[in-house]
Structure formats: structure tokens, C-alpha cells
Design a protein around this motif. Sequence first.
Motif, PDB file in Angstrom:
ATOM      1  N   GLU A 174      -0.646  15.376 -10.389  1.00  0.00           N
ATOM      2  CA  GLU A 174      -1.192  15.591 -11.614  1.00  0.00           C
ATOM      3  C   GLU A 174       0.019  14.780 -12.514  1.00  0.00           C
ATOM      4  N   ARG A 175       1.005  14.441 -11.867  1.00  0.00           N
ATOM      5  CA  ARG A 175       1.799  13.700 -12.938  1.00  0.00           C
ATOM      6  C   ARG A 175       1.775  12.221 -12.798  1.00  0.00           C
ATOM      7  N   ALA A 176       1.058  11.697 -11.810  1.00  0.00           N
ATOM      8  CA  ALA A 176       0.769  10.126 -11.774  1.00  0.00           C
ATOM      9  C   ALA A 176       0.529   9.684 -13.183  1.00  0.00           C
ATOM     10  N   GLU A 177      -0.642  10.222 -13.810  1.00  0.00           N
ATOM     11  CA  GLU A 177      -0.924   9.776 -15.220  1.00  0.00           C
ATOM     12  C   GLU A 177       0.313   9.662 -16.239  1.00  0.00           C
ATOM     13  N   GLU A 178       1.140  10.509 -16.148  1.00  0.00           N
ATOM     14  CA  GLU A 178       2.218  10.598 -16.912  1.00  0.00           C
ATOM     15  C   GLU A 178       3.429   9.071 -16.562  1.00  0.00           C
ATOM     16  N   ALA A 179       3.274   8.860 -15.370  1.00  0.00           N
ATOM     17  CA  ALA A 179       4.203   7.744 -14.719  1.00  0.00           C
ATOM     18  C   ALA A 179       3.168   6.593 -15.312  1.00  0.00           C
ATOM     19  N   TYR A 180       2.011   6.612 -15.461  1.00  0.00           N
ATOM     20  CA  TYR A 180       1.238   5.452 -15.794  1.00  0.00           C
ATOM     21  C   TYR A 180       1.516   5.135 -17.077  1.00  0.00           C
ATOM     22  N   ALA A 217       0.837  -1.306   0.054  1.00  0.00           N
ATOM     23  CA  ALA A 217       0.006  -0.160   0.067  1.00  0.00           C
ATOM     24  C   ALA A 217       0.700   1.149  -0.009  1.00  0.00           C
ATOM     25  N   THR A 218       2.062   1.235   0.707  1.00  0.00           N
ATOM     26  CA  THR A 218       2.781   2.412   0.793  1.00  0.00           C
ATOM     27  C   THR A 218       3.460   2.657  -0.525  1.00  0.00           C
ATOM     28  N   CYS A 219       3.597   1.615  -1.337  1.00  0.00           N
ATOM     29  CA  CYS A 219       4.312   1.934  -2.605  1.00  0.00           C
ATOM     30  C   CYS A 219       3.259   2.393  -3.549  1.00  0.00           C
ATOM     31  N   ASP A 220       2.204   1.668  -3.844  1.00  0.00           N
ATOM     32  CA  ASP A 220       1.192   2.067  -4.947  1.00  0.00           C
ATOM     33  C   ASP A 220      -0.047   2.630  -4.577  1.00  0.00           C
ATOM     34  N   GLY A 221      -0.090   3.157  -3.310  1.00  0.00           N
ATOM     35  CA  GLY A 221      -1.665   3.606  -2.878  1.00  0.00           C
ATOM     36  C   GLY A 221      -1.722   4.877  -3.539  1.00  0.00           C
ATOM     37  N   ALA A 222      -0.807   5.762  -4.031  1.00  0.00           N
ATOM     38  CA  ALA A 222      -0.934   7.059  -4.729  1.00  0.00           C
ATOM     39  C   ALA A 222      -1.694   7.327  -5.841  1.00  0.00           C
ATOM     40  N   PHE A 223      -1.539   5.975  -6.555  1.00  0.00           N
ATOM     41  CA  PHE A 223      -2.337   5.988  -7.776  1.00  0.00           C
ATOM     42  C   PHE A 223      -3.893   5.863  -7.750  1.00  0.00           C
ATOM     43  N   TYR A 224      -4.337   5.730  -6.564  1.00  0.00           N
ATOM     44  CA  TYR A 224      -5.817   5.553  -6.334  1.00  0.00           C
ATOM     45  C   TYR A 224      -6.457   6.847  -5.483  1.00  0.00           C
ATOM     46  N   ARG A 225      -6.015   7.785  -5.760  1.00  0.00           N
ATOM     47  CA  ARG A 225      -6.576   9.165  -5.479  1.00  0.00           C
ATOM     48  C   ARG A 225      -7.957   9.093  -5.994  1.00  0.00           C
ATOM     49  N   GLU A 226      -8.990   9.328  -5.105  1.00  0.00           N
ATOM     50  CA  GLU A 226     -10.556   9.537  -5.587  1.00  0.00           C
ATOM     51  C   GLU A 226     -10.748   8.310  -6.254  1.00  0.00           C
ATOM     52  N   LYS A 227     -10.418   7.055  -6.038  1.00  0.00           N
ATOM     53  CA  LYS A 227     -10.649   5.913  -6.610  1.00  0.00           C
ATOM     54  C   LYS A 227     -11.306   5.097  -5.432  1.00  0.00           C
ATOM     55  N   ARG A 228     -12.230   3.890  -5.889  1.00  0.00           N
ATOM     56  CA  ARG A 228     -12.608   2.814  -5.376  1.00  0.00           C
ATOM     57  C   ARG A 228     -11.535   1.761  -5.275  1.00  0.00           C
ATOM     58  N   LEU A 229     -11.328   1.217  -3.976  1.00  0.00           N
ATOM     59  CA  LEU A 229     -10.440  -0.217  -3.904  1.00  0.00           C
ATOM     60  C   LEU A 229     -11.189  -1.329  -3.116  1.00  0.00           C
ATOM     61  N   VAL A 230     -10.671  -2.472  -3.593  1.00  0.00           N
ATOM     62  CA  VAL A 230     -10.845  -3.507  -2.672  1.00  0.00           C
ATOM     63  C   VAL A 230      -9.649  -4.016  -2.056  1.00  0.00           C
ATOM     64  N   VAL A 231      -9.733  -4.265  -0.542  1.00  0.00           N
ATOM     65  CA  VAL A 231      -8.725  -4.905   0.123  1.00  0.00           C
ATOM     66  C   VAL A 231      -9.221  -6.346   0.468  1.00  0.00           C
ATOM     67  N   VAL A 232      -8.138  -7.076   0.470  1.00  0.00           N
ATOM     68  CA  VAL A 232      -8.591  -8.620   0.843  1.00  0.00           C
ATOM     69  C   VAL A 232      -7.869  -8.950   2.079  1.00  0.00           C
ATOM     70  N   GLY A 233      -8.373  -9.566   3.038  1.00  0.00           N
ATOM     71  CA  GLY A 233      -7.724 -10.032   4.242  1.00  0.00           C
ATOM     72  C   GLY A 233      -8.285  -9.549   5.518  1.00  0.00           C
ATOM     73  N   GLY A 234      -8.118 -10.195   6.547  1.00  0.00           N
ATOM     74  CA  GLY A 234      -8.645 -10.003   7.849  1.00  0.00           C
ATOM     75  C   GLY A 234      -7.777  -9.735   8.973  1.00  0.00           C
ATOM     76  N   LEU A 249       0.407   0.847 -12.465  1.00  0.00           N
ATOM     77  CA  LEU A 249       0.215   1.697 -11.564  1.00  0.00           C
ATOM     78  C   LEU A 249       0.945   1.416 -10.225  1.00  0.00           C
ATOM     79  N   ALA A 250       2.149   1.579 -10.257  1.00  0.00           N
ATOM     80  CA  ALA A 250       3.034   1.158  -9.530  1.00  0.00           C
ATOM     81  C   ALA A 250       4.524   2.059  -9.549  1.00  0.00           C
ATOM     82  N   VAL A 251       4.982   2.496  -8.368  1.00  0.00           N
ATOM     83  CA  VAL A 251       6.224   2.797  -8.268  1.00  0.00           C
ATOM     84  C   VAL A 251       7.412   2.066  -7.604  1.00  0.00           C
ATOM     85  N   PRO A 252       8.415   2.182  -7.750  1.00  0.00           N
ATOM     86  CA  PRO A 252       9.539   3.384  -8.519  1.00  0.00           C
ATOM     87  C   PRO A 252       9.174   2.848  -9.929  1.00  0.00           C
ATOM     88  N   VAL A 253       9.165   4.044 -10.847  1.00  0.00           N
ATOM     89  CA  VAL A 253       9.484   3.879 -12.226  1.00  0.00           C
ATOM     90  C   VAL A 253      10.701   4.826 -12.591  1.00  0.00           C
TER      91      VAL A 253
END
Lengths: 312, 82
Positions: free
Chosen positions: B40-46, A138-155, B52-56
Motif C-alpha cells: 500500500e506504500r508503493a504509491e507513496e514511493a511514486y 524486473a527484480t528491481c521494479d516489478g513490484a510497482f506493477y501489482r494488478e497491472k498490464r505489462l509489455v516485455v520485449v525480447g525472445g 516507478l523504481a526502487v531504491p528510493v
Amino acid sequence: MSETEDIWDVLMVGAGPASLSSAIYTTREDLSTVIYEKGVIGGLASTTDWIDNYPGFAEGVSGLELGEQLQQQAERFGAKIELGEVLGIKDVGKYKIISTTDGDVKARAVLISTGSDYKRLGIPGEAEYYAKGVHYCATCDGAFYREKRLVVVGGGNSAVQEAMFLTKYAIHIDLIIRGDKFRASEVLIHELDKFPMIKVHMNTTTDEIVGSDGKVTKVVGTNKKTGKKVDFPTDGVFIFIGLLPNTGFLKDTGIELDEIGLIKTDENLETNIPGVFCAGDVRSGATMQIASATGEGATAALKIRKYLEKNS
Amino acid sequence: MAKDITIYTTNTCAYCVMVKKWLTAKGKPYQEVNLDETPERAEEAYKISGQLAVPVTVVTKDDDQKEVIIGYNLAKLAPAVS
Ligand SMILES: Cc1cc2nc3c(=O)[nH]c(=O)nc-3n(C[C@H](O)[C@H](O)[C@H](O)COP(=O)(O)OP(=O)(O)OC[C@H]3O[C@@H](n4cnc5c(N)ncnc54)[C@H](O)[C@@H]3O)c2cc1C
């Protein structure tokens, strides 16, 4: 290094909290120490957003900061950290030969603290959409989901903690749990009440990750009570269903593992191979916490010193 | 030879820190695009990585060819920046 040839006193596998803590002790005992790390210095702890239960930090500490501090502390006393992977260990009597991605290295004692990696669900769509909507950090890739919907699996603790972290970005999270209750700590379950955007779905299996045009669109599950299929429309899925021990590289070493692949040790944290020790999450019987990993690392260091005194 | 190295990162991504530590150890200068500071640059990375992952890490060679490395992957990073 010891006078004879290029033999390290101690080689540690993995630079997580267990090894870094151990290296603080071994180097202060003047034992030459090298640590091999294939991923992140600081281990799994460094990939965790915030750590609230590691003693000495009244307000908590970020995982990255703790990893950085542990690294600097170990390096201050002379520990050497190599960025590379350990592929095998061979005992040749007076020392061990450790094969790494940078070639063979010799050491008189070895500490294995390789921790574990995230388990995969093994369902359709999981591999196909890996890093394109399916994630384990999550700490790596969470930032791509600004204002988006997510599913998290696990309890368990990780799933609950990471779902809460992801609310920094996502506007809605469906938390899918196979069983009929959480396996997380009471404190975390209680904390979850503060996050109305996380909707919990107990008794639900995660069956398939579906997408189109290279992006995830929904997760399909089954409600175990009704037997009915349930669709969770989503932009991404984060999976935290437990961990698998990093012991694959020990396959041909003769080091004894338990039934789930964790390393067996005696009360000295020594494996069945003399001079090969183990500490932290990868040890059978470990309690899988940073505080216990650093504690085991310190214990292992002192046991290693004793071993080296007896066997030099 | 690499003419430019640009890394897309986020504040909390430990693997991003490792790419930066590794490049620093190798004496390779780089530029950083922090997606927490410039969302605003997330789309550029994608668009660059398809993921949808970093580091790139984007390595621009002397002949302006670009190589994109996803994740902290030394087997790919080392030859790309050499
Ligand atoms: C999401 C999450 C949240 C957590 N939160 C907390 C918390 O709040 N408090 C807490 O106390 N604990 C927490 N934990 C648990 C904690 O992270 C672990 O207990 C701790 O990191 C264990 O340390 P370790 O040194 O044993 O192993 P790890 O931290 O797993 O480190 C092992 C290292 O070995 C490396 N490695 C593996 N194989 C090889 C190889 N062959 N060659 C070279 N290197 C190798 C790995 O890359 C890794 O960096 C959390 C865990 C997760 C997953």
C-alpha cells in the motif's frame, strides 16, 4: 600487499561471479586482492530472481543469496571490495596503474570481469519514460506493477525468465518478439505454457513507447507479416533484448576487443597486454553462464599466480 | 547532517541491498519501507520520487529539507548523507 610501495598483487574490475570466484583462489594463494565494483556486488547474477542451473543448489538459489554467499566467501579469505568504478588501466611495465573514481591504484596483475549491461531499443519514448514505465530490471521494479498490464520485449532466456517472474505482480503480459521463434532454452519455452497470462507475439517489432501525464499507456509495434501497426495497451515495459559488453572504459588502453566489443584473450585468459587477464561474460568466446564465469574466474586466478611467479 | 534516512525497497532488488550495504559501511542508520511487505506504500514511493523504481532514498536534513535519491547512485548519496 607486496612489500614494495602500495601495490596490490591483483586488482579485479567488477565484483560479479567471475571475480568473486577468482578472488577466493587468489587470496587463498596469499595474493593481496582488491575488487572494484561500480554497481551490485554479485553482478548480474544478483539481479536475477532465481537461478536453477548453478551446480550445488539442488533446489536452485536466489540471485541475491548467491551473490551474498560469493561475497562472504571471498571476504573470508581476505579479498577487499571497494565500491567504486574503474575508469582506465595503464601498463607501466612492472605494474599497472588503474584509475578509479577514488583515485589511482597500483597492481601487478589485473583481472577484467566487467560483464555486460542491458541493451536499449533506441526507440521514441524509451529514454523519456525510463524508470517511469520503461525498465530493464524486473527484480528491481516489478513490484510497482501489482494488478497491472505489462509489455516485455525480447525472445531470449532473460526475456522469458523475467516475463515469468513478472507474473508475480502483473495480471497480463504481452511478450513481443521480433523474430519468428524464441532464442530461449527449451526448458524455459516449455515452462511458459504454465503462464496463460503471458501472450506471445512473434514477428512483431517494437516501434514506440507512448504515454500521457508522465506514465506509459501503450507500446506501438508492427506485425512484420501483415505490415500493420499493433497497439499494446500497458502500464509499463520491461526490455530484455540482449547485452552490451562493459568495455567502454578500455578505449585508450590498447586492450584488444572483438567486433562486438568483447575482450580477446589467449588460452591463459590473458589479453594482449601481459598481466591483464579477463574472465566471464565480457570475454570473447565466453558462454555467458554463472557456472562458466566462476570456472573462468578460478582458471584466471591460477594463471595470474603463474604470471606473478614469473614476473616478480 | 542527516536527521533521518528512509529507503523504499523490495525483497528482490539488488540495488536496494547495495544502498543498505553502503549506508551500513558509512555507519549511517536508516529506516526501510519494504514495498513487498507494505504494497500500500508503493504509491507513496511514486509520489515522492516521480518514478516507478526502487531504491528510493529519502534523506531528511537537520533543517527538515528532504533530498530524494533514486537508484544506487554514490555520486548523489555520498553528499546527501554527509
Ligand atoms: C535476466 C538474466 C537472467 C540470468 N539467469 C541466469 C541463470 O539462471 N543461470 C546462469 O548461469 N546465468 C544466468 N544469467 C547470466 C549470468 O548472470 C552471467 O553469466 C554472470 O553474471 C556473469 O558473471 P560475470 O562475473 O562475468 O559478470 P557480471 O555478473 O555481469 O558482473 C560484472 C560486474 O562488473 C561491474 N562493472 C562493470 N564495469 C565496471 C567498472 N568499470 N568498474 C567497476 N565495476 C564494473 C558491474 O557492475 C557488474 O557488477 C542471467 C543473466 C540475466 C541478465
